[in-house]
Design an enzyme around this catalytic site. Structure first.
Site, PDB file in Angstrom:
ATOM      1  N   ARG A   1      -3.712   3.999  -1.354  1.00  0.00           N
ATOM      2  CA  ARG A   1      -4.146   2.888  -2.199  1.00  0.00           C
ATOM      3  C   ARG A   1      -3.611   1.537  -1.739  1.00  0.00           C
ATOM      4  NH1 ARG A   1      -3.742   5.576  -8.289  1.00  0.00           N
ATOM      5  NH2 ARG A   1      -4.350   7.663  -7.645  1.00  0.00           N
TER       6      ARG A   1
ATOM      7  N   ASN B   1       0.838  -1.202   0.000  1.00  0.00           N
ATOM      8  CA  ASN B   1       0.000   0.000   0.000  1.00  0.00           C
ATOM      9  C   ASN B   1       0.868   1.245   0.000  1.00  0.00           C
ATOM     10  OD1 ASN B   1       0.417  -0.613   3.074  1.00  0.00           O
ATOM     11  ND2 ASN B   1      -0.263   1.507   3.001  1.00  0.00           N
ATOM     12  N   CYS B   2       0.304   2.335  -0.510  1.00  0.00           N
ATOM     13  CA  CYS B   2       0.928   3.645  -0.375  1.00  0.00           C
ATOM     14  C   CYS B   2       0.036   4.463   0.553  1.00  0.00           C
ATOM     15  CB  CYS B   2       1.103   4.305  -1.742  1.00  0.00           C
ATOM     16  SG  CYS B   2      -0.447   4.547  -2.645  1.00  0.00           S
ATOM     17  N   MET B   3       0.083   5.768   0.454  1.00  0.00           N
ATOM     18  CA  MET B   3      -0.678   6.607   1.381  1.00  0.00           C
ATOM     19  C   MET B   3      -2.186   6.435   1.224  1.00  0.00           C
ATOM     20  SD  MET B   3       1.685   8.184   3.083  1.00  0.00           S
ATOM     21  CE  MET B   3       0.900   9.598   3.830  1.00  0.00           C
TER      22      MET B   3
END
Length: 471
Positions: free
Chosen positions: A29, A25-27
């Site tokens: 998504r 995951n990113c910030m």
């Protein structure tokens, strides 16, 4: 639906575990790499309550959840993935596993090969070597973004306080906070070296060690026949080059060195070979690239002014949609490393502000209750710099408001470029970015310019209001 329940629903749709290659995951998504994905799978994901949008970037499926939610859902998702992998190792049948049973129900009514055909089509359209390389390079910096945000906000807030109360500048607390705010820059080369080596299949600690070597202050005291060594020459670019080269070399050595010697000989040869190549070749070359990037950004903003700002601000949203925006991540990092600020981020952040203005115009003109509800829920986080809900839920589906948002972003970007506003962090946007800029008043003026122009452009262009039963 709770976040744990949402994670289970997503897992049941994209599973079983054998279909999932990678889950990160990113910030905002959940990022999945799947062996096979189908049109039906994507439709089911889009229909889930809590998912703001779906974006296919090459072989990666990005499920947009929003800040905070993405991290929590990914944690639950990984737990489910690990649990099913353990069950499969112990020989548990699909009848005992709800996720596997759900996958069977999902795929039972699909044409054979439908998923493979879709996946191949996605690869051909999006998995170009350039996009995949940009994605890998961007991945190096994603995990560093919280550090940039934290340190940038500490520095920004401290600067505001010291401008108001300059007598506090000599206090020990101010000195300590200044040290904390600059700490990410002190350690950035090593952190990037670790992440770059890991991303390209090398030993992370070797990547970090090589980054430490080319950043070591002791290099300044060493000279080879008039060739002066310089710590940190080439900045982030040199670190990326040496870490990628070391990862490539390490994988090659693993293939040729006998297993009994591999543990000792491979890291030694990587360190010595990559170290000398870095100092005498990659650092000078990285220095040229670093200077070129810094000069290009500065000159384009300084000389181009409002024209450059308008072009960058208006084209940023389409660049995001095409997946080429990832190229800016290492550029922001290089500018931060080189100058302490990035003058590109305030310009590009105006694209999100244009979205806010466009969404407000849609809210005022639309008679669709569901659309209005979506806008009301998405506007607060849109103003805070998280634009996915507005992009995928409002402006992009309606078409013309997306154009209005781009026009607003361009006008806001023109204001930022005209005054060369810089930001001391990356990873944040919208109103919070004001705290880490070197000219808060001008930044906010550009932000409200983007709001107003985005609103007026969308109001003028208009849009086709969706019917109630279409939602």
């Amino acid at each position: 639906m709770t976040l744990e329940a949402l994670a289970k629903e997503i897992f049941q749709i994209v599973g079983p575990a054998t279909n999932i290659i990678k889950a990160e995951n990113c910030m905002t998504r959940l990022r999945l790499e799947l062996k096979d994905q189908t049109t039906s799978m994507l439709q089911k994901l889009k229909s889930l309550d809590g998912i703001l949008g779906i974006h296919e970037n090459g072989i990666e499926l990005q499920i947009i959840l929003g800040p905070g939610r993405a991290t929590t859902v990914t944690t639950y998702f990984k737990a489910l993935l690990q649990e099913q992998e353990k069950n499969e190792e112990s020989g548990e049948s699909s009848l005992d596993n709800p996720s596997r049973a759900s996958w069977g129900c999902l795929t039972a009514h699909m044409p054979i090969g439908d998923g493979k055909a879709l996946q191949e089509n996605i690869k051909k359209r999006n998995s170009t070597p350039t996009k995949l390389l940009l994605k890998r390079v961007a991945n190096i910096f994603i995990s560093l973004i919280p550090a940039f945000i934290a340190c940038g906000l500490v520095t920004g807030i401290l600067n505001i306080v010291l401008k108001t109360f300059p007598e506090l500048a000599v206090s020990p607390l101010a000195s300590l906070l200044a040290l904390m705010g600059g700490s990410v820059f002190f350690a950035m080369n090593i952190l990037v070296g670790v992440n770059a080596a890991k991303e390209f299949g090398g030993s992370p600690m070797l990547g970090g060690t090589l980054a430490a070597i080319i950043s070591h202050p002791g290099l300044a005291a060493i000279s080879f026949e008039g060739f002066e060594l310089a710590p940190g020459r080439g900045g982030i670019i040199a670190v990326l080059l040496v870490a990628i080269f070391a990862a490539w070399l390490e994988k090659k050595l693993h293939q040729v060195i006998p297993e009994i010697l591999d543990l000792f000989l491979t890291p030694l040869l990587v360190l010595l070979t990559a170290g000398f190549v870095a100092i005498f070749l990659l650092q000078p070359f990285g220095g040229i690239l670093s200077a070129a990037i810094g000069d290009a950004a500065s000159v384009s903003i300084e000389k181009g002014g409002i024209i450059t700002g308008f072009i960058l601000g208006s084209l940023w949203l389409p660049m995001v949609m095409l997946g080429v925006h990832q190229a800016m991540t290492p550029i922001h990092a290089e500018l931060l490393s080189r100058y302490g600020v990035t003058i590109l981020l305030p310009v590009l952040a105006m694209a999100g502000a244009g979205q806010v203005g466009a969404a407000i115009a849609v809210y005022c003109k639309s008679k669709n209750a569901f659309l209005k509800k979506t806008i009301v829920s998405a506007l607060p986080i849109g103003a805070l710099g998280v634009g996915e809900p507005l992009i995928y839920g409002v402006t992009l589906p309606l078409g013309r408001p997306f154009i209005g948002a781009c026009i607003g972003g361009g006008c806001g970007g023109a204001v930022q470029a005209a005054f060369m506003v810089g930001a001391s962090a990356m990873g944040i946007s919208g109103i919070p970015l004001a705290a880490v800029t070197n000219n808060i008043t001008i930044y906010l003026s550009g932000l409200f310019t983007a709001y107003i122009v985005g609103f007026l452009a969308t109001w003028s262009i208009g849009f086709q209001d969706p019917q109630e039963n279409s939602t």
